[in-house]
Design a protein around this motif. Structure first.
Motif, mmCIF file in Angstrom:
data_model
loop_
_atom_site.group_PDB
_atom_site.id
_atom_site.type_symbol
_atom_site.label_atom_id
_atom_site.label_comp_id
_atom_site.label_asym_id
_atom_site.label_seq_id
_atom_site.Cartn_x
_atom_site.Cartn_y
_atom_site.Cartn_z
ATOM 1 N N THR A 233 0.925 -1.208 -0.058
ATOM 2 C CA THR A 233 0.171 -0.202 0.192
ATOM 3 C C THR A 233 0.936 0.974 -0.017
ATOM 4 N N CYS A 234 1.554 1.571 1.004
ATOM 5 C CA CYS A 234 3.243 2.203 1.071
ATOM 6 C C CYS A 234 3.354 2.369 -0.427
ATOM 7 N N PHE A 235 3.570 1.867 -1.633
ATOM 8 C CA PHE A 235 4.232 1.281 -2.870
ATOM 9 C C PHE A 235 2.982 2.572 -3.929
ATOM 10 N N VAL A 236 1.949 2.087 -3.390
ATOM 11 C CA VAL A 236 1.080 2.872 -4.184
ATOM 12 C C VAL A 236 1.131 3.911 -4.131
ATOM 13 N N GLN A 237 0.748 4.430 -2.732
ATOM 14 C CA GLN A 237 1.017 6.268 -2.456
ATOM 15 C C GLN A 237 2.175 6.347 -2.795
ATOM 16 N N GLY A 238 3.168 5.958 -3.628
ATOM 17 C CA GLY A 238 3.808 6.274 -3.803
ATOM 18 C C GLY A 238 3.926 6.397 -5.396
ATOM 19 N N LEU A 239 3.286 6.024 -6.088
ATOM 20 C CA LEU A 239 2.557 5.430 -7.218
ATOM 21 C C LEU A 239 1.229 6.868 -7.569
ATOM 22 N N ALA A 240 0.785 7.328 -6.089
ATOM 23 C CA ALA A 240 -0.035 8.165 -6.661
ATOM 24 C C ALA A 240 0.820 9.546 -6.767
ATOM 25 N N ARG A 241 1.722 9.870 -5.913
ATOM 26 C CA ARG A 241 2.545 11.012 -5.974
ATOM 27 C C ARG A 241 3.119 10.899 -7.122
ATOM 28 N N ALA A 242 3.598 9.685 -7.655
ATOM 29 C CA ALA A 242 4.331 10.451 -9.025
ATOM 30 C C ALA A 242 3.562 10.710 -10.282
ATOM 31 N N LEU A 243 1.891 9.936 -10.010
ATOM 32 C CA LEU A 243 0.873 10.660 -11.165
ATOM 33 C C LEU A 243 0.144 11.683 -10.765
ATOM 34 N N GLY A 244 0.711 12.830 -9.855
ATOM 35 C CA GLY A 244 -0.250 14.090 -9.749
ATOM 36 C C GLY A 244 -1.719 13.740 -8.370
ATOM 37 N N ILE A 245 -1.476 12.721 -8.194
ATOM 38 C CA ILE A 245 -3.654 12.643 -7.253
ATOM 39 C C ILE A 245 -2.825 12.780 -5.945
ATOM 40 N N LEU A 246 -3.659 13.940 -5.356
ATOM 41 C CA LEU A 246 -3.967 14.564 -4.624
ATOM 42 C C LEU A 246 -3.674 14.389 -3.060
ATOM 43 N N ARG A 247 -5.988 13.298 -3.192
ATOM 44 C CA ARG A 247 -6.068 13.031 -2.556
ATOM 45 C C ARG A 247 -5.417 11.825 -1.465
ATOM 46 N N PRO A 248 -5.856 11.320 -1.003
ATOM 47 C CA PRO A 248 -5.576 10.306 0.052
ATOM 48 C C PRO A 248 -5.425 8.667 -0.722
#
Lengths: 355, 145
Positions: free
Chosen positions: B48-63
């Motif tokens: 899940t931590c890895f997916v949070q990193g992916l989200a950051r890289a894809l410009g996703i702001l919401r948790p």
């Protein structure tokens, strides 16, 4: 107005008849929890299969218990999301059919908003408009968020979990402790005579820029580190059968969840006259105790739903749909209504003042 | 310039969530417009931590919250991210009911936990990542499969 509510978003098949948003004439809940227990969680295929079998008997039973003829029903309300797609579909299909057969309007209800509304199913609760502004903690197996309702139907997101929901943290903890599913009641029971301070588990409380308005902070809760911390602890000190540390571990783990929720609610409270705590996890005895203490300390009136309306139920669906305080939900054409598994609350993003 | 996705066997070691996010951001930069990532590993291994990193890289702001409850969570940033948890899926047939194939048709990154449940439905170009928590606690590894 009498509303028939239908709820099948997860593993509860429920129908209820509610008059004028507040008077529950009947409610029937078929809980599938025993069917999912062997799997340690909700299995979507089993959930939808059982919704199919139970939905019509549950609706008929709700009508019979209320002692009303079908033609006394004024509208039909159904949960359209969020939830499991294959489970939501069953309730929505039943609601569409009844709407066509009875020639009554159909409305779609947001499951999260209905949980929020459940606080007003307590006959002693004030009128929703009179309770505003209201801070609400919605805490269940799938959701954990803090919302401010400035008036009925107008919401701001103040805080939320950034990983697992509180109910999920209970399930995962119970699984690691070998206490079975569902985890909430299992940990509540196991923790009864335990020492809440035996082990200091981490409280995951952080802030981050609010995704609705980056000039404000979102009050974040995190339960993923807590679960990992219990995992580490058990790797270092494995439990043995009949281990006397179990009660202390359960109590300390539960305390970390409850304390995080209470502290975040404390942080979010401004000068609201009312605080509501709703959702399945609001049944947890330690959470009720600590929220009652917080309300006394902050001089705010605490609203909690009666126990039968805490976990998923149809009375909250019918209640919200028939409440004169909330804007009338738009009528939906049966052919157009679809489920929305990731539906969010309709947040008001217009002005600032998020915190 | 887009760099190639690391070869099978490449191993990353992380000691903090920030380091896991950095690996995710680095890998996200090597992904084509449509990519499927199968994330393997136990509870607490860092998926899940890895997916949070992916989200950051894809410009996703919401948790990025756990997908356990609804099985699928979809996010839109500069790119689309779909986060799935197939733990309670019994057979690939059930996935078809969830519209799994539709998710594969659209551009974006599909990050799938417990992807082995999808069986033959996983496209052949799926990238497999293996997460583990090492015995000396606090150290996580991510291996490219």
């Amino acid at each position: 107005m009498i509303v028939l509510g239908i709820e099948t978003s997860c593993d509860e098949t429920s129908a209820a008849l509610v008059r004028a948003g507040r008077e529950v004439l009947s409610q029937v809940i078929f809980s599938q929890v025993a069917l999912h227990r062997p799997y340690g969680g909700v299995v979507p295929e089993i959930a939808s299969r059982n919704h199919v079998e139970k939905i019509m008997p549950v609706i008929s039973e709700a009508r019979a218990q209320a002692g009303l003829d079908w033609d006394r029903i004024d509208r039909i309300a159904v949960t359209s999301g969020p939830g499991l797609a294959s489970a939501l579909m069953i309730g929505v299909a039943a609601a569409k059919s009844l709407s066509l057969r009875l020639q009554r309007p159909l409305v779609a209800i947001n499951h999260i908003e209905a949980h929020l509304y459940s606080a007003f199913l307590d006959p002693a609760a004030p009128d929703p408009a009179a309770a505003c502004p209201l801070l609400v903690l919605i805490v269940s197996g799938g959701h954990t968020c803090l919302v401010r309702m400035s008036k009925p139907g107008v919401y701001r997101l103040i805080g939320q979990t950034i990983d697992d929901a509180a109910g999920e943290a209970f399930d995962k903890g119970a699984n690691l402790l070998g206490l079975g599913y569902p985890g909430g009641p299992a940990i509540d029971r196991a923790a009864q005579n335990g020492n809440t301070q035996a082990i200091r588990f981490p409280r995951g409380l952080t802030r981050r820029p609010h995704h609705h308005d980056p000039t404000h902070d979102l009050l974040c809760l995190s339960f993923s580190g807590l679960k990992t911390s219990l995992l580490y602890h058990l790797k270092d000190h494995p439990l043995v059968p009949g281990d006397s540390r179990l009660a202390d571990l359960a109590a300390s783990y539960q305390e970390a969840i409850v304390d995080s929720l209470v502290r975040r609610t404390d942080d979010a409270l401004r000068d609201e006259p009312y605080l509501a705590v709703v959702g399945g996890v609001s049944l947890n005895r330690r959470l009720r105790e600590q929220m009652t203490a917080l309300a006394a300390r902050r001089r705010v009136r605490l609203l909690m739903a009666p126990p039968t309306f805490c976990a998923d139920n149809a009375a909250m669906i019918a209640g919200l749909a028939g409440s004169p305080a909330f804007a009338k939900q738009p009528e939906r054409l049966p052919m157009d209504l679809d489920v929305d598994p990731s539906l969010e609350l309709n947040f008001n993003l217009s002005s600032a003042t998020l915190t | 310039m887009k760099t190639d996705f690391p070869v099978a066997g490449t191993l990353y070691e992380t000691k903090t969530p920030e380091e896991t996010w950095a690996v995710a951001e680095q890998l996200a930069a090597c992904l084509p417009v449509r990519a499927v990532l199968a994330l393997h590993g136990e509870l607490g291994a860092g998926k899940t931590c890895f997916v949070q990193g992916l989200a950051r890289a894809l410009g996703i702001l919401r948790p990025i919250t756990s997908p356990t409850f609804t099985l699928v969570q979809e996010y839109r940033g500069s790119r689309r991210l779909v986060h799935m948890d197939l733990y309670r899926i019994g057979s690939p047939d059930e996935l078809l009911h969830l519209g799994f194939e539709d998710y594969l048709q659209e551009d974006g990154v599909l990050a799938i936990e417990w992807a082995e449940r999808a069986g033959d439905l996983l496209p052949p170009d799926t990238r497999h990542l293996y997460f583990a928590l090492q015995a000396d606690q606090g150290r996580h590894t991510i291996r490219i499969g």
